[in-house]
Design an enzyme around this catalytic site. Structure first.
Site, PDB file in Angstrom:
ATOM      1  N   THR A   1       0.825  -1.201   0.000  1.00  0.00           N
ATOM      2  CA  THR A   1       0.000   0.000   0.000  1.00  0.00           C
ATOM      3  C   THR A   1       0.861   1.253   0.000  1.00  0.00           C
ATOM      4  O   THR A   1       1.974   1.272   0.527  1.00  0.00           O
ATOM      5  CB  THR A   1      -0.886   0.060   1.258  1.00  0.00           C
ATOM      6  OG1 THR A   1      -0.054   0.286   2.408  1.00  0.00           O
ATOM      7  CG2 THR A   1      -1.665  -1.224   1.442  1.00  0.00           C
ATOM      8  N   ASP A   2       0.332   2.306  -0.608  1.00  0.00           N
ATOM      9  CA  ASP A   2       0.885   3.621  -0.340  1.00  0.00           C
ATOM     10  C   ASP A   2       0.618   3.906   1.138  1.00  0.00           C
ATOM     11  O   ASP A   2      -0.258   3.297   1.758  1.00  0.00           O
ATOM     12  CB  ASP A   2       0.250   4.676  -1.241  1.00  0.00           C
ATOM     13  CG  ASP A   2       1.195   5.837  -1.529  1.00  0.00           C
ATOM     14  OD1 ASP A   2       2.093   6.090  -0.706  1.00  0.00           O
ATOM     15  OD2 ASP A   2       1.036   6.503  -2.574  1.00  0.00           O
ATOM     16  N   PHE A   3       1.349   4.837   1.705  1.00  0.00           N
ATOM     17  CA  PHE A   3       1.309   5.045   3.155  1.00  0.00           C
ATOM     18  C   PHE A   3      -0.089   5.458   3.618  1.00  0.00           C
ATOM     19  O   PHE A   3      -0.580   6.527   3.254  1.00  0.00           O
ATOM     20  CB  PHE A   3       2.321   6.112   3.564  1.00  0.00           C
ATOM     21  CG  PHE A   3       3.748   5.648   3.582  1.00  0.00           C
ATOM     22  CD1 PHE A   3       4.141   4.524   2.876  1.00  0.00           C
ATOM     23  CD2 PHE A   3       4.700   6.330   4.306  1.00  0.00           C
ATOM     24  CE1 PHE A   3       5.447   4.096   2.891  1.00  0.00           C
ATOM     25  CE2 PHE A   3       6.030   5.913   4.332  1.00  0.00           C
ATOM     26  CZ  PHE A   3       6.402   4.788   3.625  1.00  0.00           C
ATOM     27  N   GLY A   4      -0.716   4.596   4.409  1.00  0.00           N
ATOM     28  CA  GLY A   4      -2.029   4.909   4.953  1.00  0.00           C
ATOM     29  C   GLY A   4      -3.158   4.832   3.954  1.00  0.00           C
ATOM     30  O   GLY A   4      -4.204   5.448   4.135  1.00  0.00           O
TER      31      GLY A   4
END
Length: 755
Positions: free
Chosen positions: A276-279
């Site tokens: 995932t991209d962050f968050g």
């Protein structure tokens, strides 16, 4: 046996649709063409079989780190140390001890696939030397739907074919280095505004409200023919991982979207991890079921922290086989790229690894794109011996504009500091990389090549009358988190050009840019005798520039996008600027960049693929030959369906035609030419089909007065279109036009084939 198998399948379908769904996208042995990757899968599975439940969980949730951007915790009991991940398309974002390479956009402007491979290998080698296992350094999303996109410079080109070719070679180069460069962002990540649900009044990173995260409405054909195409090539060449994006796609967040991740894992047969991209995940269960494998940056606050997996498996929403598959994917490249070797470097971002000056200089030089040149004995380019004084103005000097970790602009400390910024080598934020040093144009130009006696100075604009030739550097800037609000060059660059050109009638403009710019104020100024695009050249930009400025070599770059005569000519619907419950309709379909200009009959200032030389070329003797050559993917075959396969006895990626032409250098200087092939579909008169699309290019060196025969291979996929009804690629019956030339609007030769 047939009855038992059918009964088992029926039982699974009735009792556990989750199991059936997960099984359909579990990594398979089928499709590998590389023994190293097949063996890597076997090793990963064997390792997972030895892990405890908690060890498996720890290999899906990122861990806090002081050495890397983020980590996976590893399994020390089994000899697996923590796996180090970071990012940076132009170099390690988190290190001042590695190189700042020319940006991916700059690479695209070279139109040289060999340089793409070399750059990938050099970048990967530096990351590996600092102990990195996986780097988010290969960007094809954004593709570049709008010229205002804030991260377009991290990617290649809005043309999906060019991006596909270049990303395939980039991935192969990274793989050869032993470090895994993963691909981002999947998919439809075409703007920064509202990708996190944040308004312009926020700082661009704060997740505000899930109802304000932008949703991309992308139809099936557009998804396949435009945005999925580069990912397909990345899979074929061995991408170890793919980062899913923040945005929604057709109603569901990308990292929680089963339909979207099915395209990747099932249709493209992708064997690696989805990180995932962050968050980017709000619902951990949805992400796990959809096919996300790795939460970044993870930690104690992650949606997969604590007892997530145990609770989800116990209540039946996720199976342990899904967890096993995720961990297997997370370990695949670790084994396939031999990162389990005892001598693989340990993470150290203060380890000096700068060792790529020649390839960086070469890319910067090969990208230089001359779009205007009023050359004479003493004006325009190249700079000749008759020029005795040169003034350098604007965005150059000993300081730079680029990325110092998590800051944006460093201002030039030179004489023009009050009005103009430093030399722009890169964009900013996570896409940039802090350089250990730079070679600025002013520093590189001042020591003149042998035989030139020019005096070089750095005067104020009002003193331009003192010099015979003026070189004005202007730039545009962008970074993650924000889209561009203007296409004007920054720090009053238009005014600087106007001032200098009003005094000096031989003014050369050098453009360092993150993308398309508004040139309407000065492109047609008679005193602007030459315009040279240098894009974002990295830390050796000055060294790249000098050989072309002074005529030791000819410029050979070509534009990777279109420059509009008026910015209102760009499609204003390709970026979304409203606020709540945002949905952006990708209704333009395939009509991006030059395809849009062509279809709407809009005359650009400088078209896609355009670039001048110090010599002249002539193309002749176009020949098209049906010549089937089977294709084998570099690492992994996809599961894409080719509906003509049975009739033709050929595969989707097999070569079907060979296009040959002769290019003659009719000038007096050895130089490189870029041959370009564009194909028109039988139904190109329909509103949604482009008039023509790029489907081949080759860059060749041709000595003065000589001729070279150039060959371009056409694959079945290059002439196929997507069938939404039959969920596969097919070749339409009818007449195809194949045109060749030196840009999207300079196509002197054409012929037809009938299918």
């Amino acid at each position: 046996m047939m009855i038992a198998t059918s009964a088992w399948l029926l039982l699974v379908a009735l009792s556990s649709p989750i199991v059936a769904q997960e099984a359909s996208r579990s990594v398979s042995e089928a499709g590998f063409t590389s023994p190293a990757w097949s063996e890597g899968l076997w090793k990963a599975r064997a390792t997972v079989a030895e892990m405890t439940f908690d060890e498996k969980v720890n290999m899906t949730n990122g861990a806090a780190t002081t050495k890397c951007g983020f980590e996976l915790q590893g399994v020390p009991r089994l000899g697996i140390n923590r796996l180090c991940f970071t990012g940076g398309p132009a170099g390690n974002t988190n290190s001042r001890f590695s190189s700042t390479f020319p940006a991916t956009l700059t690479l695209a402007a070279t139109w040289d696939r060999d340089l793409a491979h070399q750059r990938g290998f050099a970048l990967g080698s530096e990351f590996k030397a600092q102990g990195v296992n996986g780097a988010g350094s290969i960007v094809v999303g954004p593709l570049g739907r709008s010229p205002y996109g804030g991260r377009n410079w991290e990617s290649y080109s809005p043309d999906p074919y060019m991006t596909s070719v270049m990303v395939g070679q980039t991935v192969a180069g990274w793989g050869g280095s032993g470090c895994g460069g993963f691909i981002k962002h999947f998919i439809g990540n075409e703007q920064e505004y509202l990708r996190l649900g944040a308004l312009w009044t926020d700082n661009g990173y704060v997740t505000d409200n899930i109802t304000r995260i932008i949703n991309d409405a992308i139809d099936d054909a557009t998804m396949h023919e435009v945005y999925l195409a580069p990912f397909a090539e990345a899979v074929r060449f061995g991408a170890p991982g793919v980062m899913c994006s923040y945005n929604g796609v057709n109603g569901s967040l990308a990292c929680e979207n089963s339909q979207v991740l099915d395209l990747l894992k099932s249709e493209l047969n992708f064997p690696g991890y989805v990180v995932t991209d962050f968050g980017a995940v709000f619902n951990g269960t949805a992400a796990a079921v959809a096919g996300t494998d790795f939460i970044a940056p993870g930690g104690a606050d992650s949606v997969w922290a604590n007892s997530f997996w145990r609770d989800a498996i116990d209540n039946g929403t996720v199976t342990e086989s899904r967890l096993d598959d995720a961990v297997t994917r997370n370990l695949l490249a670790y084994y396939a790229l031999a990162q389990d070797a005892d001598d693989y470097p340990t993470p150290d971002f203060q380890r000096w690894v700068v060792n790529s000056s020649s390839i960086m200089t070469e890319i910067g030089k090969e990208a230089l794109t001359l779009v205007k040149n009023s050359a004479s004995e003493s004006t325009g380019l190249p700079i000749t011996k008759s020029v005795k004084s040169i003034g350098v103005f604007g965005d150059t000097g000993p300081r730079f504009v680029g990325n110092w970790p998590w800051t944006s602009i460093t201002w030039d400390g030179g004489i023009n500091a009050t009005r103009h910024g430093g030399y722009q080598i890169s964009g900013g934020d996570s896409g940039g990389s802090p350089p250990p040093f730079i070679v600025s144009p002013y520093e590189a130009i001042k020591p003149q090549p042998d035989g030139l006696l020019s005096a070089v100075e750095y005067p104020l604009a009002v003193d331009a009358a003192r010099v015979q030739k003026a070189i004005v550097f202007v730039s545009s800037y962008a970074q993650e988190g924000y889209d561009r609000t203007t296409l004007k060059v920054r720090t009053d660059g238009d005014e600087l050009i106007a001032k200098v050109a009003s005094i000096c009638n031989d003014t050369v403009v050098v453009v360092n840019t993150v993308g398309q710019i508004d040139m309407s104020a000065w492109a047609d100024n008679d005193n602007v005798t030459a315009i040279l695009f240098a894009y974002l050249p990295g830390m050796y930009g000055g060294d790249s520039l000098v050989p072309v400025l002074f005529g030791e070599e000819s410029p050979s770059g070509h534009l990777p996008w279109t420059i509009a005569r008026d910015i209102s000519d760009y499609d204003s619907n390709t970026i979304y600027n409203n606020t709540y419950h945002p949905t952006t309709e990708f209704s333009e379909g395939e009509l991006l960049d030059y395809r849009y200009f062509d279809k709407k009959g809009i005359e650009p200032l400088y078209e896609f693929g355009f670039g001048l030389s110090y010599t002249t070329f002539k193309m002749s003797d176009l020949k098209i030959t049906a010549n089937h050559i089977g294709d084998i993917a570099w690492i992994r075959e996809t599961n894409e369906i080719f509906l003509n396969s049975t009739d033709l006895g050929q595969g989707l990626y097999d070569q079907s035609y060979e296009v040959n032409m002769t290019i003659t250098n009719t000038g007096a200087m050895d130089a490189k030419a870029v041959a370009q092939l564009y194909i028109s579909q039988p139904d190109n008169a329909s509103p949604t089909r482009p008039l023509r699309t790029l489907k081949g290019f080759e860059k060749v060196m041709i000595p003065a007065g000589d001729s070279v025969e150039v060959q371009i291979s056409v694959r079945n996929k290059d002439i196929a279109v997507w069938s939404t009804d039959h969920q596969g690629w097919y070749i339409q019956p009818g007449q195809f036009t194949l045109a060749t030339g030196f840009s999207s609007r300079d196509l002197p030769l054409s012929t037809e084939i009938f299918m």
